[in-house]
Motif scaffolding. Structure first.
Motif, PDB file in Angstrom:
ATOM      1  N   SER B  18     -19.938 -25.891  22.979  1.00  0.00           N
ATOM      2  CA  SER B  18     -19.264 -25.596  21.714  1.00  0.00           C
ATOM      3  C   SER B  18     -18.900 -26.902  21.023  1.00  0.00           C
ATOM      4  O   SER B  18     -18.658 -27.921  21.674  1.00  0.00           O
ATOM      5  CB  SER B  18     -17.998 -24.778  21.958  1.00  0.00           C
ATOM      6  OG  SER B  18     -18.320 -23.528  22.510  1.00  0.00           O
ATOM      7  N   VAL B  19     -18.854 -26.862  19.733  1.00  0.00           N
ATOM      8  CA  VAL B  19     -18.505 -28.058  18.967  1.00  0.00           C
ATOM      9  C   VAL B  19     -17.564 -27.668  17.835  1.00  0.00           C
ATOM     10  O   VAL B  19     -17.744 -26.624  17.202  1.00  0.00           O
ATOM     11  CB  VAL B  19     -19.766 -28.761  18.426  1.00  0.00           C
ATOM     12  CG1 VAL B  19     -20.549 -27.853  17.492  1.00  0.00           C
ATOM     13  CG2 VAL B  19     -19.430 -30.058  17.749  1.00  0.00           C
ATOM     14  N   LYS B  20     -16.555 -28.513  17.639  1.00  0.00           N
ATOM     15  CA  LYS B  20     -15.549 -28.242  16.599  1.00  0.00           C
ATOM     16  C   LYS B  20     -15.697 -29.234  15.457  1.00  0.00           C
ATOM     17  O   LYS B  20     -15.830 -30.450  15.690  1.00  0.00           O
ATOM     18  CB  LYS B  20     -14.143 -28.348  17.172  1.00  0.00           C
ATOM     19  CG  LYS B  20     -13.041 -28.068  16.138  1.00  0.00           C
ATOM     20  CD  LYS B  20     -11.650 -28.304  16.687  1.00  0.00           C
ATOM     21  CE  LYS B  20     -11.232 -27.238  17.638  1.00  0.00           C
ATOM     22  NZ  LYS B  20      -9.802 -27.371  18.038  1.00  0.00           N
ATOM     23  N   GLU B  22     -13.849 -30.503  11.871  1.00  0.00           N
ATOM     24  CA  GLU B  22     -12.591 -30.463  11.128  1.00  0.00           C
ATOM     25  C   GLU B  22     -12.818 -30.727   9.647  1.00  0.00           C
ATOM     26  O   GLU B  22     -13.643 -31.557   9.274  1.00  0.00           O
ATOM     27  CB  GLU B  22     -11.627 -31.522  11.672  1.00  0.00           C
ATOM     28  CG  GLU B  22     -11.111 -31.243  13.050  1.00  0.00           C
ATOM     29  CD  GLU B  22     -10.049 -32.251  13.468  1.00  0.00           C
ATOM     30  OE1 GLU B  22      -9.401 -32.025  14.516  1.00  0.00           O
ATOM     31  OE2 GLU B  22      -9.865 -33.267  12.775  1.00  0.00           O
ATOM     32  N   THR B  78     -10.668 -25.653  10.655  1.00  0.00           N
ATOM     33  CA  THR B  78     -11.664 -26.059  11.649  1.00  0.00           C
ATOM     34  C   THR B  78     -12.717 -24.968  11.813  1.00  0.00           C
ATOM     35  O   THR B  78     -12.427 -23.777  11.691  1.00  0.00           O
ATOM     36  CB  THR B  78     -11.026 -26.342  13.021  1.00  0.00           C
ATOM     37  OG1 THR B  78     -10.373 -25.160  13.486  1.00  0.00           O
ATOM     38  CG2 THR B  78     -10.029 -27.481  12.935  1.00  0.00           C
ATOM     39  N   THR B  80     -15.538 -23.901  14.629  1.00  0.00           N
ATOM     40  CA  THR B  80     -16.053 -24.119  15.982  1.00  0.00           C
ATOM     41  C   THR B  80     -17.333 -23.311  16.145  1.00  0.00           C
ATOM     42  O   THR B  80     -17.308 -22.088  15.984  1.00  0.00           O
ATOM     43  CB  THR B  80     -15.027 -23.709  17.049  1.00  0.00           C
ATOM     44  OG1 THR B  80     -13.831 -24.470  16.871  1.00  0.00           O
ATOM     45  CG2 THR B  80     -15.577 -23.959  18.444  1.00  0.00           C
ATOM     46  N   THR B  82     -19.636 -21.906  18.651  1.00  0.00           N
ATOM     47  CA  THR B  82     -19.574 -21.606  20.081  1.00  0.00           C
ATOM     48  C   THR B  82     -20.965 -21.336  20.636  1.00  0.00           C
ATOM     49  O   THR B  82     -21.844 -20.809  19.930  1.00  0.00           O
ATOM     50  CB  THR B  82     -18.687 -20.387  20.344  1.00  0.00           C
ATOM     51  OG1 THR B  82     -19.277 -19.249  19.707  1.00  0.00           O
ATOM     52  CG2 THR B  82     -17.285 -20.589  19.800  1.00  0.00           C
TER      53      THR B  82
END
Lengths: 110, 116
Positions: B18-20, B22, B78, B80, B82
Motif C-alpha cells: 500500500s502507498v499513501k 498526501e 490523503t 492510500t 491499497t
C-alpha cells in the motif's frame, strides 16, 4: 455540467497570439467557463474564468460569444513555455468539481 | 496565489503493498479536496471528492476499498492505494478549493506512482 469541444492540437509561432477555441453549445445560464493548462508531468494551472463578459488577466484574455455557446482563450504573445495542454471546462457556480475533457495540445514553435 | 503540495512526488512500490499520498493546502483552508488520476496521454479523471470531516464521494467505477481517502483537517487529505497492482501505476493529482462558491481549484504538482 455542459460538455465542451476543443480541437485536439494547434501550433503557434513564438511571439504571436495563440487563439484557442472552445465550443460549449449546451451551456446553461449559471455555468462559468474555466480555462486551465497542464504542462507535461505537472498539475493543471488555473488561467482564467468568466461568465458572459470578456475577461483579461496577466496570463490571458477570455472572449465569450454573446450567446455564450463558444469562447476563445487568447495568449497575446506566446512563448515556448506556453507549450501545454489547454483545457476548457464549463462548471456551474455552486458545483465545485472540475471535469476535464481531452483539451487542446498547443505547441509553440520558435 | 493559493498553493497545494503533494508528497511524495514520485513513488515506486511493489505489487501487493500500500502507498499513501498526501495533499496539503499550504496557505488556505480547503473544505473540499479532489483526487484525480491521469494515465499517459490521457486527460485527468476525477476519482473522488473529499470533504473535511466526512466520507469521500467516489466516482462511478472507482473502488472505495482500494483507494482510501481521508480528509482529517482543513489542510490535509490523503489517498492510500491499497494492495497496489501494476495497473494502478499512474499520475495522481489532488486539488483543493476554498469554501467560496465558484472559486477556482488549485492543483498539486502530482504524484507519479509506479507499481512493480
Amino acid at each position: 455540467d455542459a460538455k465542451t469541444t476543443q480541437p485536439p492540437s494547434m501550433d503557434c509561432a513564438e511571439g504571436r497570439a495563440a487563439n484557442l477555441p472552445c465550443n460549449h453549445s449546451t451551456i446553461s445560464g449559471n455555468e462559468y467557463v474555466y480555462w486551465y493548462r497542464q504542462i507535461h508531468s505537472q498539475g493543471p494551472q488555473y488561467i482564467i474564468h468568466g461568465l458572459k463578459n470578456n475577461e483579461t488577466n496577466e496570463m490571458a484574455s477570455l472572449i465569450i460569444t454573446e450567446d455564450r455557446k463558444s469562447s476563445t482563450l487568447i495568449l497575446p504573445h506566446a512563448t515556448l513555455r506556453d507549450t501545454a495542454v489547454y483545457y476548457c471546462i464549463v462548471r456551474s457556480y455552486n458545483n465545485n468539481d472540475m471535469r476535464f475533457g481531452a483539451g487542446t495540445r498547443l505547441t509553440v514553435k520558435p | 496565489g493559493a498553493v497545494v503540495s503533494q508528497h511524495p512526488s514520485r513513488v515506486i512500490c511493489k505489487s501487493g503493498t500500500s502507498v499513501k499520498i498526501e495533499c496539503r493546502s499550504l496557505d488556505f483552508q480547503a473544505t473540499t479536496m479532489f483526487w484525480y488520476r491521469q494515465f499517459p496521454k490521457q486527460s485527468l479523471m476525477l476519482m473522488a471528492t473529499s470533504n473535511e470531516g466526512s466520507k469521500a464521494t467516489y466516482e462511478q467505477g472507482v473502488e472505495k476499498d482500494k483507494f482510501l481517502i481521508n480528509h482529517a483537517s482543513l489542510t490535509l487529505s490523503t489517498l492510500t492505494v491499497t494492495s497496489a497492482h501494476p495497473e494502478d501505476s499512474s499520475f495522481y493529482i489532488c486539488s483543493a478549493t476554498q469554501p467560496i462558491a465558484g472559486r477556482e481549484q488549485y492543483f498539486g504538482p502530482g504524484t507519479r506512482l509506479t507499481v512493480t
